[in-house]
Design a protein around this motif. Structure first.
Motif, PDB file in Angstrom:
ATOM      1  N   MET A  58     -10.414 -11.150  -4.387  1.00 58.81           N
ATOM      2  CA  MET A  58     -10.305 -11.538  -5.800  1.00 58.81           C
ATOM      3  C   MET A  58      -9.231 -10.698  -6.488  1.00 58.81           C
ATOM      4  O   MET A  58      -8.424 -11.209  -7.254  1.00 58.81           O
ATOM      5  CB  MET A  58     -11.646 -11.306  -6.514  1.00 58.81           C
ATOM      6  CG  MET A  58     -12.706 -12.317  -6.158  1.00 58.81           C
ATOM      7  SD  MET A  58     -14.362 -11.658  -6.454  1.00 58.81           S
ATOM      8  CE  MET A  58     -14.481 -11.800  -8.205  1.00 58.81           C
ATOM      9  N   LEU A  59      -9.223  -9.401  -6.169  1.00 58.00           N
ATOM     10  CA  LEU A  59      -8.255  -8.522  -6.842  1.00 58.00           C
ATOM     11  C   LEU A  59      -6.832  -8.805  -6.375  1.00 58.00           C
ATOM     12  O   LEU A  59      -5.872  -8.553  -7.091  1.00 58.00           O
ATOM     13  CB  LEU A  59      -8.611  -7.051  -6.582  1.00 58.00           C
ATOM     14  CG  LEU A  59      -9.973  -6.610  -7.130  1.00 58.00           C
ATOM     15  CD1 LEU A  59     -10.201  -5.138  -6.855  1.00 58.00           C
ATOM     16  CD2 LEU A  59     -10.072  -6.907  -8.621  1.00 58.00           C
ATOM     17  N   GLU A  91       4.912 -11.695  -8.027  1.00 61.06           N
ATOM     18  CA  GLU A  91       5.718 -10.545  -8.437  1.00 61.06           C
ATOM     19  C   GLU A  91       4.886  -9.255  -8.367  1.00 61.06           C
ATOM     20  O   GLU A  91       5.364  -8.216  -7.923  1.00 61.06           O
ATOM     21  CB  GLU A  91       6.211 -10.792  -9.870  1.00 61.06           C
ATOM     22  CG  GLU A  91       7.187  -9.765 -10.374  1.00 61.06           C
ATOM     23  CD  GLU A  91       7.387  -9.915 -11.884  1.00 61.06           C
ATOM     24  OE1 GLU A  91       7.805 -11.005 -12.325  1.00 61.06           O
ATOM     25  OE2 GLU A  91       7.098  -8.954 -12.609  1.00 61.06           O
ATOM     26  N   ILE A  92       3.611  -9.361  -8.781  1.00 62.05           N
ATOM     27  CA  ILE A  92       2.723  -8.195  -8.720  1.00 62.05           C
ATOM     28  C   ILE A  92       2.515  -7.766  -7.270  1.00 62.05           C
ATOM     29  O   ILE A  92       2.556  -6.589  -6.942  1.00 62.05           O
ATOM     30  CB  ILE A  92       1.373  -8.525  -9.408  1.00 62.05           C
ATOM     31  CG1 ILE A  92       1.585  -8.664 -10.909  1.00 62.05           C
ATOM     32  CG2 ILE A  92       0.329  -7.467  -9.094  1.00 62.05           C
ATOM     33  CD1 ILE A  92       0.389  -9.217 -11.662  1.00 62.05           C
ATOM     34  N   ARG A  93       2.331  -8.759  -6.390  1.00 60.49           N
ATOM     35  CA  ARG A  93       2.151  -8.428  -4.966  1.00 60.49           C
ATOM     36  C   ARG A  93       3.404  -7.771  -4.401  1.00 60.49           C
ATOM     37  O   ARG A  93       3.335  -6.917  -3.534  1.00 60.49           O
ATOM     38  CB  ARG A  93       1.852  -9.701  -4.171  1.00 60.49           C
ATOM     39  CG  ARG A  93       0.464 -10.230  -4.363  1.00 60.49           C
ATOM     40  CD  ARG A  93       0.298 -11.479  -3.531  1.00 60.49           C
ATOM     41  NE  ARG A  93      -1.005 -12.090  -3.719  1.00 60.49           N
ATOM     42  CZ  ARG A  93      -1.373 -13.197  -3.091  1.00 60.49           C
ATOM     43  NH1 ARG A  93      -0.534 -13.794  -2.250  1.00 60.49           N
ATOM     44  NH2 ARG A  93      -2.563 -13.704  -3.299  1.00 60.49           N
ATOM     45  N   LYS A  94       4.543  -8.203  -4.896  1.00 67.27           N
ATOM     46  CA  LYS A  94       5.785  -7.656  -4.360  1.00 67.27           C
ATOM     47  C   LYS A  94       5.999  -6.215  -4.821  1.00 67.27           C
ATOM     48  O   LYS A  94       6.363  -5.353  -4.035  1.00 67.27           O
ATOM     49  CB  LYS A  94       6.959  -8.534  -4.806  1.00 67.27           C
ATOM     50  CG  LYS A  94       8.270  -8.139  -4.175  1.00 67.27           C
ATOM     51  CD  LYS A  94       9.377  -9.106  -4.560  1.00 67.27           C
ATOM     52  CE  LYS A  94      10.725  -8.522  -4.201  1.00 67.27           C
ATOM     53  NZ  LYS A  94      11.830  -9.303  -4.762  1.00 67.27           N
ATOM     54  N   LEU A  97       1.092  -4.327  -6.087  1.00 69.72           N
ATOM     55  CA  LEU A  97      -0.176  -4.381  -5.372  1.00 69.72           C
ATOM     56  C   LEU A  97       0.019  -4.712  -3.895  1.00 69.72           C
ATOM     57  O   LEU A  97       0.456  -5.807  -3.552  1.00 69.72           O
ATOM     58  CB  LEU A  97      -1.068  -5.446  -6.042  1.00 69.72           C
ATOM     59  CG  LEU A  97      -2.467  -5.663  -5.513  1.00 69.72           C
ATOM     60  CD1 LEU A  97      -3.316  -4.415  -5.688  1.00 69.72           C
ATOM     61  CD2 LEU A  97      -3.125  -6.839  -6.235  1.00 69.72           C
ATOM     62  N   GLY A  98      -0.307  -3.746  -3.033  1.00 76.73           N
ATOM     63  CA  GLY A  98      -0.203  -3.977  -1.589  1.00 76.73           C
ATOM     64  C   GLY A  98      -1.575  -4.275  -1.009  1.00 76.73           C
ATOM     65  O   GLY A  98      -2.604  -3.978  -1.623  1.00 76.73           O
ATOM     66  N   HIS A 173       4.015   0.581  -3.045  1.00 79.00           N
ATOM     67  CA  HIS A 173       3.159  -0.047  -4.049  1.00 79.00           C
ATOM     68  C   HIS A 173       2.274   1.007  -4.703  1.00 79.00           C
ATOM     69  O   HIS A 173       1.645   1.791  -4.003  1.00 79.00           O
ATOM     70  CB  HIS A 173       2.260  -1.102  -3.384  1.00 79.00           C
ATOM     71  CG  HIS A 173       2.975  -2.329  -2.954  1.00 79.00           C
ATOM     72  ND1 HIS A 173       3.115  -2.687  -1.621  1.00 79.00           N
ATOM     73  CD2 HIS A 173       3.611  -3.293  -3.662  1.00 79.00           C
ATOM     74  CE1 HIS A 173       3.786  -3.818  -1.542  1.00 79.00           C
ATOM     75  NE2 HIS A 173       4.115  -4.205  -2.756  1.00 79.00           N
ATOM     76  N   PRO A 174       2.184   1.009  -6.038  1.00 80.72           N
ATOM     77  CA  PRO A 174       1.321   2.000  -6.708  1.00 80.72           C
ATOM     78  C   PRO A 174      -0.176   1.742  -6.527  1.00 80.72           C
ATOM     79  O   PRO A 174      -0.976   2.636  -6.764  1.00 80.72           O
ATOM     80  CB  PRO A 174       1.695   1.879  -8.186  1.00 80.72           C
ATOM     81  CG  PRO A 174       2.749   0.846  -8.294  1.00 80.72           C
ATOM     82  CD  PRO A 174       3.006   0.225  -6.974  1.00 80.72           C
ATOM     83  N   VAL A 175      -0.547   0.526  -6.125  1.00 81.01           N
ATOM     84  CA  VAL A 175      -1.961   0.240  -5.847  1.00 81.01           C
ATOM     85  C   VAL A 175      -2.045  -0.411  -4.471  1.00 81.01           C
ATOM     86  O   VAL A 175      -1.273  -1.310  -4.153  1.00 81.01           O
ATOM     87  CB  VAL A 175      -2.572  -0.722  -6.902  1.00 81.01           C
ATOM     88  CG1 VAL A 175      -4.056  -0.941  -6.623  1.00 81.01           C
ATOM     89  CG2 VAL A 175      -2.370  -0.200  -8.321  1.00 81.01           C
ATOM     90  N   LEU A 176      -2.982   0.082  -3.649  1.00 82.35           N
ATOM     91  CA  LEU A 176      -3.068  -0.421  -2.278  1.00 82.35           C
ATOM     92  C   LEU A 176      -4.514  -0.769  -1.956  1.00 82.35           C
ATOM     93  O   LEU A 176      -5.425   0.050  -2.143  1.00 82.35           O
ATOM     94  CB  LEU A 176      -2.539   0.665  -1.327  1.00 82.35           C
ATOM     95  CG  LEU A 176      -2.163   0.279   0.094  1.00 82.35           C
ATOM     96  CD1 LEU A 176      -1.193  -0.892   0.135  1.00 82.35           C
ATOM     97  CD2 LEU A 176      -1.546   1.481   0.817  1.00 82.35           C
ATOM     98  N   LEU A 177      -4.722  -2.007  -1.467  1.00 85.04           N
ATOM     99  CA  LEU A 177      -6.049  -2.453  -1.051  1.00 85.04           C
ATOM    100  C   LEU A 177      -6.121  -2.408   0.473  1.00 85.04           C
ATOM    101  O   LEU A 177      -5.215  -2.890   1.151  1.00 85.04           O
ATOM    102  CB  LEU A 177      -6.299  -3.888  -1.534  1.00 85.04           C
ATOM    103  CG  LEU A 177      -6.064  -4.184  -3.022  1.00 85.04           C
ATOM    104  CD1 LEU A 177      -6.265  -5.667  -3.315  1.00 85.04           C
ATOM    105  CD2 LEU A 177      -6.995  -3.338  -3.886  1.00 85.04           C
TER     106      LEU A 177
END
Lengths: 248, 259
Positions: A58-59, A91-94, A97-98, A173-177
């Motif tokens: 979802m995120l 764009e966010i994924r690029k 957000l990884g 990426h500053p946020v990584l899942l």
């Protein structure tokens, strides 16, 4: 001024409606609340099937969000993943957000080296520099050099997972899942991944992960969130009924 | 910060054949570098829509604004036939399902590629041949086949040649109608790989019609699902395929992907 959390998740809810099974509604999670901190690793805990992977999806914009919001800090703006335009999500994924999934999506005919270099090339890094960085990572992850130029389709599970990890970790990426990135690795390589996660933390990356391995969880988690707390009410009710039934 | 204009902006496109509708009230925007897939069963109106978008067919109502290289967005349906033909030859490509619809089968492979170059004003034989040869190599056709006619080529080679012919003029937008239809699975994989590589290298925008959800997943960023002439679901490709909302999309995903 207080720093804004890189990812604030509020009252996130999700259920699946199975139209092919007479509109059966399967609740997944209800009112998920937590936020991530830069330089910290947050771990989603709880038994399997409780919705941990679903929350990551979802995120990442891979599953639709029914209700609630997920505010990500994307450059100078805050964007709500729950209602973002597809183009903005890409764009966010690029940039921001990884995501490291459990399995590598292999593309026939493309070498491990190029698969991992691709996200760097998209960021405008030259192929030469990109390949050098990939080789460093492969060496770190003990991926045999003879495999670097081969397409990973024929690699073992552990080898594919290391290619996958390299691809997920190579960008800034500053946020990584992380969805169980260590599941099929041996102890030695797990330790390498633990060190890579530590390095990301030092760089100020906010991480959110699922790790079934207790040792790994102990060594990297700054905060553990029990996803059972967000189990939908009717599931909780169903469970307690069962338990009552068994007790009686 | 200025907001980026869409390369193509379609508003309320409808096409009726008498009282029967081909496609109805379709609106979307395509931005530079995006790949969008139109999926659905045969008869769902996806090819009608593609033909309307590429002005091969005039819709009954609606408008499409296309952003020219000069940065001006113009309504395609108000352009003259000559202006549209010029766009088709230079700024656009159209890859047909059947390569013989997009190639001239009785002239050489090199001439098939060179013809598009001549259409944009290239006159020097040597440089046309050199460019054609480079493109044949890029689509993995051996240099010694440059003087052979495409009718001597296999299906996969013809399709690769059709792609070279379309891309030689460096178009910004390419329409594709089931480009992998009718090809063996292994030939399909090679072609998809090639298209994916070219999209990454050239930053092309593509509108691709396919009934094959695996093709859509591999190539596209966004997807539109059509049923009975209407778009019933649209979004990020992985989101629509992994978490389909509409009953029909759920049916498509469960019946095609797990085949």
């Amino acid at each position: 001024m207080r720093a804004v959390s890189p990812f604030i998740i509020s009252n996130l809810s999700k259920s699946f409606t199975m139209h092919l099974r007479g509109g059966l509604i399967i609740p997944v999670v209800e009112r998920v609340n937590f936020s991530l901190e830069a330089g910290k690793c947050t771990v989603l805990g709880g038994p399997s099937g409780i919705g941990k992977s679903s929350i990551l999806k979802m995120l990442y914009g891979n599953y639709k969000i029914d209700a609630g919001s997920a505010l990500i800090k994307h450059g100078q703006e805050q964007v709500n993943i729950a209602c973002v335009e597809p183009r903005k999500m890409l764009e966010i994924r690029k940039k921001t957000l990884g995501y490291v999934s459990q399995f590598l999506q292999t593309v026939p005919r493309i070498s491990a080296l190029d698969i991992v270099a691709e996200p760097l090339l998209q960021h405008g890094v030259t192929q030469k520099t990109a390949h050098e960085r990939v080789k460093e990572l492969f060496t770190l992850l003990n991926l045999p050099e003879k495999l670097w130029h081969l397409p990973p389709a024929t690699f073992s599970g552990g080898e594919q997972q290391r290619v996958n990890i390299a691809r997920g970790f190579i960008t800034a990426h500053p946020v990584l899942l992380l969805d169980e990135p260590t599941a099929s690795l041996d102890t030695k390589n797990r330790q390498v991944v633990v060190e890579m996660i530590e390095k990301k933390k030092q760089e100020g990356v906010a991480l959110l992960g699922i790790f079934h391995d207790e040792d790994i969880r102990q060594s990297i988690a700054d905060k553990i969130i029990d996803v059972s707390d967000f189990a939908p009410l009717d599931i909780v009710k169903g469970r307690s009924k069962n338990e009552d039934g068994q007790a009686a | 910060m200025t907001r980026e204009l869409p390369l193509l902006d379609a508003q309320s496109i409808s096409k009726f054949y008498g009282s029967r509708s081909g496609c109805e009230e379709i609106s979307f925007q395509l931005f530079s570098g995006e790949v969008i897939a139109i999926v659905g069963e045969s008869g769902s109106g996806k090819t009608t829509l593609l033909n309307c978008l590429s002005t091969r067919l005039m819709p009954t109502s609606g408008s499409i604004h296309y952003l020219g290289r000069d940065g001006v967005a113009r309504n395609l349906y108000q352009m003259s036939e000559a202006e549209r033909r010029f766009l088709m030859r230079t700024d656009w490509g159209f890859v047909h399902q059947n390569p013989s619809d997009g190639l001239r089968m009785a002239v050489s492979a090199g001439a098939n590629v060179g013809e598009r170059l001549m259409a944009v004003g290239e006159r020097h034989y040597g440089s046309i041949r050199q460019t054609a040869q480079n493109w044949l190599e890029r689509v993995e056709i051996l240099a010694d086949r440059i003087d052979d006619e495409p009718r001597t080529f296999s299906g996969g080679m013809r399709q690769r040649l059709q792609i070279a012919r379309n891309l030689v003029t460096a178009p910004r937008l390419v329409f594709m109608d089931e480009p992998t239809g009718g090809l063996d699975v292994s030939v399909q994989a090679r072609l998809l790989d090639l298209i994916k590589g070219l999209v990454n290298d050239l930053g092309l925008s593509i509108i691709i019609v396919t009934h094959d959800l695996a093709v859509a997943r591999l190539l596209s960023d966004r997807i539109m699902v059509m049923k009975e002439g209407r778009v019933i679901e649209a979004g990020l490709t992985d989101c629509v395929l992994d978490d389909p909302q509409q009953p029909y999309t759920q049916l498509l995903v469960s019946s095609i992907l797990k085949g």
